[in-house]
Design an enzyme around this catalytic site. Structure first.
Site, PDB file in Angstrom:
ATOM      1  CD  GLU A 181     136.539 107.723  41.784  1.00  0.00           C
ATOM      2  OE1 GLU A 181     137.105 107.081  42.692  1.00  0.00           O
ATOM      3  OE2 GLU A 181     135.336 107.595  41.490  1.00  0.00           O
ATOM      4  CD  GLU A 222     135.922 102.549  41.688  1.00  0.00           C
ATOM      5  OE1 GLU A 222     135.485 101.905  42.644  1.00  0.00           O
ATOM      6  OE2 GLU A 222     136.915 103.312  41.770  1.00  0.00           O
TER       7      GLU A 222
HETATM    8  O1  AHR Z   1     136.499 108.668  45.912  1.00  0.00           O
HETATM    9  C1  AHR Z   1     135.936 107.778  46.824  1.00  0.00           C
HETATM   10  C2  AHR Z   1     135.430 106.487  46.176  1.00  0.00           C
HETATM   11  O2  AHR Z   1     136.517 105.784  45.660  1.00  0.00           O
HETATM   12  C3  AHR Z   1     134.478 106.640  45.025  1.00  0.00           C
HETATM   13  O3  AHR Z   1     133.160 106.751  45.404  1.00  0.00           O
HETATM   14  C4  AHR Z   1     134.686 105.360  44.272  1.00  0.00           C
HETATM   15  O4  AHR Z   1     134.427 105.488  42.892  1.00  0.00           O
HETATM   16  C5  AHR Z   1     136.129 104.992  44.563  1.00  0.00           C
HETATM   17  O5  AHR Z   1     136.278 103.659  44.849  1.00  0.00           O
END
Ligand code: AHR
Length: 486
Positions: free
Chosen positions: A285, A168
């Site tokens: 993610e 991110e």
């Molecule tokens: O998965 C939790 C968090 O969500 C991670 O650290 C981040 O990359 C995302 O925003």
């Protein structure tokens, strides 16, 4: 009735990459500490510090890779803090650095899985990443390989197949512009070899990021990461993981179905610069994100039948786009967000969640040959809070053929109220037997607890009947089914 055509005669050489079934274990909340890791001296049975019941459960689902150490945590992590004698490692607030490179690599060896490491671009240097890689896999007479030897590990670890550059990066990972990130990525990628290089990609529909990063750096990467969470409300009120109504169920299904559009649109943009689809879309993610109960640790949430439908639907989408989606990582393995496993702090209790069971049901698709399908589904409609009506397909599916020739068909019915029948024409396949497994319950919010850990477990499915080259599948409301056709 939903009409499905399973085009076994149109299957080519496209494979469903088993890395789509990847995981994520971040140093966050109780994922690692008081979760997967209990330490060698714990009363809880463990293998060199890793909880044995968790290890056994993960071996069962054939974990292909684990992303580590973050997430946003990776963007503040310096690997040297986590190597060498544990008592000498620095401690920062809630991060004791007890689990570092050696411990994580050991877990990968125990599970026979690949490490997907995430390097620190926001606060680290290119040299730090180069050194970390040499520490892990250096075989020669180099300072980093020798440092590893001085820490008691002579042999390199042959476990790091993937490396994620930037998490991110437009937000927690350095607040970079797409142009700055892409140039920076080119520089780092030119200094690193021997791993698949995954560049930070978009958060959900940030198509501008994808366009710019692909244009500037697409030729230097093997994968572009995308993050997409199924979040049904504003950040301050994401809804409860267990106590939800029919509208929140519907909104969850609509939000997860949106993954299909995201994958399709990002694929479209990537194809401008990579028409041969050499660069994979890595959804590293994904999963549901609900409110955390007041008494729970960071990012902890329960996991219900609703999460199981999210999982099955997500995998059907990824599999149907396996020409572009090469890898994915659910957030996260234990005690964080849409977890596969929940544990209780300080004692030996654990439960396998409905999400875990869908991973187990779908493992038959790992590295199998993709079979195209054509589906016309009835709609599932639900009332929105403003009195309107939202609609989406009630049924979603995907199919593959494994190395033994068995065809596996996975089906989700996201409609919480109505059973739907699927009429499936078997095109180019002679099928004699059908057997299946189902995950369902009468209650939308059915879930497993420490007192009732097996309420939601897969059972035998007898709702599929074969008549010549037509298969009729009676899908109960809110169910996930996998069928094996031989
Ligand atoms: O998965 C939790 C968090 O969500 C991670 O650290 C981040 O990359 C995302 O925003």
């Amino acid at each position: 009735m939903a009409e499905l055509v399973l085009k076994a005669d149109a299957a080519g050489d496209l494979t469903i990459n088993r890395h789509i079934y990847g995981h994520f274990a971040e140093h966050l909340g109780r994922c690692i500490y008081d979760g997967m890791w209990v330490g060698e001296d714990s009363d809880i049975p463990n293998i060199r510090g890793w909880r044995k019941d968790i290890v056994d459960a993960l071996i069962e689902i054939r974990v292909p890779n684990i992303r580590w150490p973050g997430g946003c945590f990776a963007e503040e992590y310096h690997w040297r803090d986590g190597v060498g004698p544990r008592e000498e490692r620095p401690k920062y607030f809630d991060e004791p650095n007890t689990v570092g490179t050696a411990e994580f690599m050991d877990l990968c060896e125990i599970l026979d899985t690949q490490a997907y490491l995430c390097g620190n671009l926001a606060g680290g240097t290119t040299q730090e990443i180069v050194d970390w890689l040499d520490y892990i896999r250096g075989a020669g007479d180099t300072p980093m390989a020798n440092l590893r030897r001085s820490h008691g590990r002579n042999e390199p670890w042959d476990r790091v197949k993937f490396w994620c550059f930037g998490n991110e990066s437009m937000e927690c990972g350095g607040m970079m512009t797409a142009e700055y990130f892409a140039e920076h990525f080119r520089h780092i990628a030119s200094n690193v070899g021997g791993v698949a290089k995954v560049a930070c990609g978009p958060n959900h529909e940030n198509y501008v990021w994808t366009e710019k990063v692909m244009r500037i750096a697409g030729d230097m990467m093997d994968g572009l990461a995308m993050h997409y969470y199924t979040i049904i409300g504003p950040w301050a009120n994401k809804g409860d993981a267990v106590d939800f109504d029919a509208y929140e169920w519907g909104r969850t299904m609509a939000k997860v179905w949106y993954t299909e559009e995201l994958v399709r649109e990002h694929d479209y943009i990537m194809s401008r610069y990579d028409p041969d689809k050499r660069v994979g879309l890595v959804v590293d993610e994904w999963g549901t994100w609900f409110n955390r109960p007041d008494d729970a640790s960071l990012c902890w949430q329960q996991n219900t039948l609703r999460d199981a439908l999210v999982t099955g639907t997500t995998f059907n989408i990824f599999q149907n786009h396996c020409d572009r989606v090469s890898m994915a990582n659910i957030a996260q393995l234990v005690n964080i967000l849409q977890a596969l496993i929940l544990t209780e702090p300080g004692d030996g209790r654990m439960v396998l969640t409905p999400t875990y069971h869908v991973f187990n049901m779908y493992k038959v698709h790992h590295d199998a040959t993709f079979i195209p399908t054509r589906l016309t589904s009835e709609d599932y409609t639900f009332e929105t809070h403003d009195g309107g009506t939202a609609r989406l397909p009630a049924i979603n599916t995907s199919a593959s053929r494994d190395a033994d020739g068995t065809i596996h068909l996975s089906i989700c019915n996201v409609d919480p109220d109505r059973a739907h029948t699927v009429s499936c024409a078997l095109q180019g396949a002679t099928v004699k037997t059908v057997c299946g497994t189902i995950l369902t319950d009468d209650a939308m919010n059915a879930h497993n607890t420490y007192d009732d850990p097996t309420r939601l477990t897969p059972s035998e499915f007898s709702g599929a009947t074969l008549d010549g080259d037509t298969l009729t599948i009676a899908m109960p409301a809110k169910s996930v089914v996998t069928l094996a056709l031989t």
